[in-house]
Design an enzyme around this catalytic site. Structure first.
Site, PDB file in Angstrom:
ATOM      1  N   ASN A  17      -6.218   7.737   8.818  1.00 23.91           N
ATOM      2  CA  ASN A  17      -5.282   6.822   9.486  1.00 23.91           C
ATOM      3  C   ASN A  17      -5.049   7.154  10.965  1.00 23.91           C
ATOM      4  OD1 ASN A  17      -3.164   6.252   6.549  1.00 23.91           O
ATOM      5  ND2 ASN A  17      -4.854   5.022   7.352  1.00 23.91           N
ATOM      6  N   HIS A  69       5.404  -1.961   7.644  1.00 29.60           N
ATOM      7  CA  HIS A  69       5.624  -0.575   7.223  1.00 29.60           C
ATOM      8  C   HIS A  69       7.113  -0.328   6.947  1.00 29.60           C
ATOM      9  CE1 HIS A  69       1.498   0.321   7.953  1.00 29.60           C
ATOM     10  NE2 HIS A  69       1.569   0.219   9.266  1.00 29.60           N
ATOM     11  N   ASP A 105      -0.623  -0.124  -0.309  1.00 25.78           N
ATOM     12  CA  ASP A 105      -1.496  -0.894   0.576  1.00 25.78           C
ATOM     13  C   ASP A 105      -0.967  -2.318   0.762  1.00 25.78           C
ATOM     14  OD1 ASP A 105      -3.647  -1.318   2.184  1.00 25.78           O
ATOM     15  OD2 ASP A 105      -5.148  -1.300   0.597  1.00 25.78           O
ATOM     16  N   GLY A 106      -1.169  -2.839   1.955  1.00 29.89           N
ATOM     17  CA  GLY A 106      -0.854  -4.250   2.208  1.00 29.89           C
ATOM     18  C   GLY A 106       0.317  -4.485   3.147  1.00 29.89           C
ATOM     19  N   ASN A 107       0.823  -3.431   3.760  1.00 28.80           N
ATOM     20  CA  ASN A 107       1.958  -3.608   4.688  1.00 28.80           C
ATOM     21  C   ASN A 107       1.577  -4.503   5.868  1.00 28.80           C
ATOM     22  OD1 ASN A 107       3.313  -1.804   3.096  1.00 28.80           O
ATOM     23  ND2 ASN A 107       3.142  -0.080   4.503  1.00 28.80           N
ATOM     24  N   GLY A 108       0.376  -4.259   6.396  1.00 28.70           N
ATOM     25  CA  GLY A 108      -0.070  -5.023   7.565  1.00 28.70           C
ATOM     26  C   GLY A 108      -0.228  -6.499   7.229  1.00 28.70           C
TER      27      GLY A 108
HETATM   28  C1  FPP Z   1      -1.097   0.857   4.104  1.00 26.03           C
HETATM   29  O1  FPP Z   1      -0.950  -0.514   4.420  1.00 26.03           O
HETATM   30  C2  FPP Z   1       0.143   1.588   4.441  1.00 26.03           C
HETATM   31  C3  FPP Z   1       0.203   2.701   5.233  1.00 26.03           C
HETATM   32  C4  FPP Z   1      -0.979   3.311   5.874  1.00 26.03           C
HETATM   33  C5  FPP Z   1       1.499   3.342   5.544  1.00 26.03           C
HETATM   34  C6  FPP Z   1       2.416   3.479   4.361  1.00 26.03           C
HETATM   35  C7  FPP Z   1       3.674   4.114   4.795  1.00 26.03           C
HETATM   36  C8  FPP Z   1       4.909   3.733   4.406  1.00 26.03           C
HETATM   37  C9  FPP Z   1       5.170   2.622   3.478  1.00 26.03           C
HETATM   38  C10 FPP Z   1       6.068   4.500   4.929  1.00 26.03           C
HETATM   39  C11 FPP Z   1       6.474   5.598   3.972  1.00 26.03           C
HETATM   40  C12 FPP Z   1       7.656   6.302   4.527  1.00 26.03           C
HETATM   41  C13 FPP Z   1       8.112   7.506   4.113  1.00 26.03           C
HETATM   42  C14 FPP Z   1       9.307   8.079   4.760  1.00 26.03           C
HETATM   43  C15 FPP Z   1       7.469   8.276   3.045  1.00 26.03           C
HETATM   44  P1  FPP Z   1      -1.895  -1.122   5.560  1.00 26.03           P
HETATM   45  O2  FPP Z   1      -1.263  -0.845   6.878  1.00 26.03           O
HETATM   46  O3  FPP Z   1      -3.272  -0.549   5.426  1.00 26.03           O
HETATM   47  O4  FPP Z   1      -1.877  -2.638   5.224  1.00 26.03           O
HETATM   48  P2  FPP Z   1      -3.084  -3.672   5.439  1.00 26.03           P
HETATM   49  O5  FPP Z   1      -4.231  -3.197   4.597  1.00 26.03           O
HETATM   50  O6  FPP Z   1      -2.511  -4.961   4.937  1.00 26.03           O
HETATM   51  O7  FPP Z   1      -3.390  -3.702   6.909  1.00 26.03           O
END
Ligand code: FPP
Length: 252
Positions: free
Chosen positions: A75, A44, A27-30
Site C-alpha cells: 500500500n 476510509h 476492501d472497497g473503501n475507494g
Molecule cells: C482497502 O480499500 C482499504 C484499505 C487499504 C484501508 C483500510 C483501512 C481502514 C478501514 C482504516 C482502519 C483504521 C484503523 C484505526 C484500524 P481500497 O482503498 O483498496 O478500496 P478500492 O479497492 O475500492 O479502491
C-alpha cells in the site's frame, strides 16, 4: 465504540460453532467513495465505522479475536496523499478510541513491520498496546505495513541466524517452532477470513496462518459491511464442513 445495548446472537447461529478468530480484508473503501462522488479518504473514514461495528458485534456475539488488514506492505505504492491520510487516520482513531477500547475491554495489538511508520503513530500504537494489554473481551489485531511473504522470510532469517549461532539445530525446525516466530496475535490461526467488495484474492494476508481458514467473499463494499452481512458470513461458516484433510466420520 459507544454506549450500547447488547445485541444477542441471531437465533439461527450455533454459539458453540462460532469462529474463535475472524480475519477481514476490508476492501472497497475507494469504490464506496467514488460511487458517491466523494474523495477516497471519506471511504476510509467510513471504513473505520464499519470496523468499529464489527468489533462491537464480536463482543456481543462472543467472538474472541478479530484481525483486520489495514495497510499492506504494497500500500506504500498508493499516492502519497492517500498514504499520509491513512497514517493520520490510524493515529487519530487510536487517540480518539482508546477510552472506548478500555471501556469495552478490547485488547489491541499490531502485526507488521512498524519501524517505517511515522514516529508519532508508533508512539500511539505502543501506548494503546500497553494500556489495553490486560483486557479480556476481544483480541483486536491490526495489520499495518504487513505482508505475508515478508513475514515468512523474516522468520526464515531469524531461524537461519539462530542456526548459524549454534542456538538451533535445523532438525529442530518444525511447524510449531516456525509459528512461534511469526507475529504473535494472542489467538489461534483465523478460522474465518472475510474479504469484501467481490475481490477473490488473499493479497499477501496471513499466508501461513490461513492454511485452514474458511474463506468468505462478500460483494458488499467494506463501508457497507454491517451486522447483517456478518451474520451471513457466520451462517456460511457454520454450513461448511471443516475436515482439515481428513474424512468426515459421520455416516452418510
Ligand atoms: C482497502 O480499500 C482499504 C484499505 C487499504 C484501508 C483500510 C483501512 C481502514 C478501514 C482504516 C482502519 C483504521 C484503523 C484505526 C484500524 P481500497 O482503498 O483498496 O478500496 P478500492 O479497492 O475500492 O479502491
Amino acid at each position: 465504540m459507544t454506549a450500547k445495548l447488547l445485541q444477542t446472537l441471531p437465533a439461527d447461529l450455533d454459539r458453540h460453532r462460532l469462529p474463535k478468530h475472524v480475519a477481514v480484508i476490508m476492501d472497497g473503501n475507494g469504490r464506496w467513495a467514488k460511487q458517491r462522488g466523494l474523495p477516497r479518504a471519506l471511504g476510509h473514514r467510513q471504513g473505520v465505522e464499519a470496523l468499529k461495528d464489527l468489533l462491537r458485534c464480536c463482543i456481543d456475539w462472543g467472538i474472541q479475536s478479530l484481525t483486520a488488514y489495514a495497510f499492506s506492505t504494497e500500500n506504500w505504492q498508493r499516492p502519497s496523499e492517500e498514504v499520509n491520510f491513512l497514517m493520520f487516520l490510524f493515529e487519530h482513531m487510536l487517540r480518539l478510541e482508546l477510552k472506548n477500547l478500555q471501556a469495552d475491554q478490547i485488547r489491541i495489538n499490531f502485526i507488521g513491520d512498524l519501524e517505517p511508520l511515522p514516529v508519532s503513530l508508533k508512539a500511539e500504537i505502543q501506548h494503546a498496546i500497553d494500556v489495553t494489554a490486560n483486557n479480556q473481551a476481544v483480541n483486536f489485531n491490526v495489520a499495518v505495513n504487513y505482508g505475508g511473504r515478508g513475514e515468512i522470510v523474516r522468520v526464515c532469517r531469524q531461524l537461519a541466524e539462530m542456526s548459524q549461532n549454534g542456538e538451533l539445530h535445523p532438525d529442530a525446525i518444525d511447524e510449531a517452532l516456525f509459528s512461534q516466530h511469526l507475529y504473535q496475535f494472542g489467538a489461534s490461526d483465523p478460522d474465518l477470513l472475510i474479504r469484501t467488495s467481490g475481490e477473490m484474492r488473499l493479497s499477501n494476508f496471513l499466508l501461513w496462518q490461513m492454511a485452514y481458514a474458511e474463506i468468505y467473499f462478500s460483494e458488499i463494499l467494506w463501508p457497507d459491511f454491517d451486522r447483517h452481512e456478518f451474520h451471513l458470513a457466520l451462517s456460511a461458516f457454520q454450513s461448511r464442513d471443516r475436515r482439515y484433510g481428513k474424512v468426515n466420520q459421520t455416516p452418510s
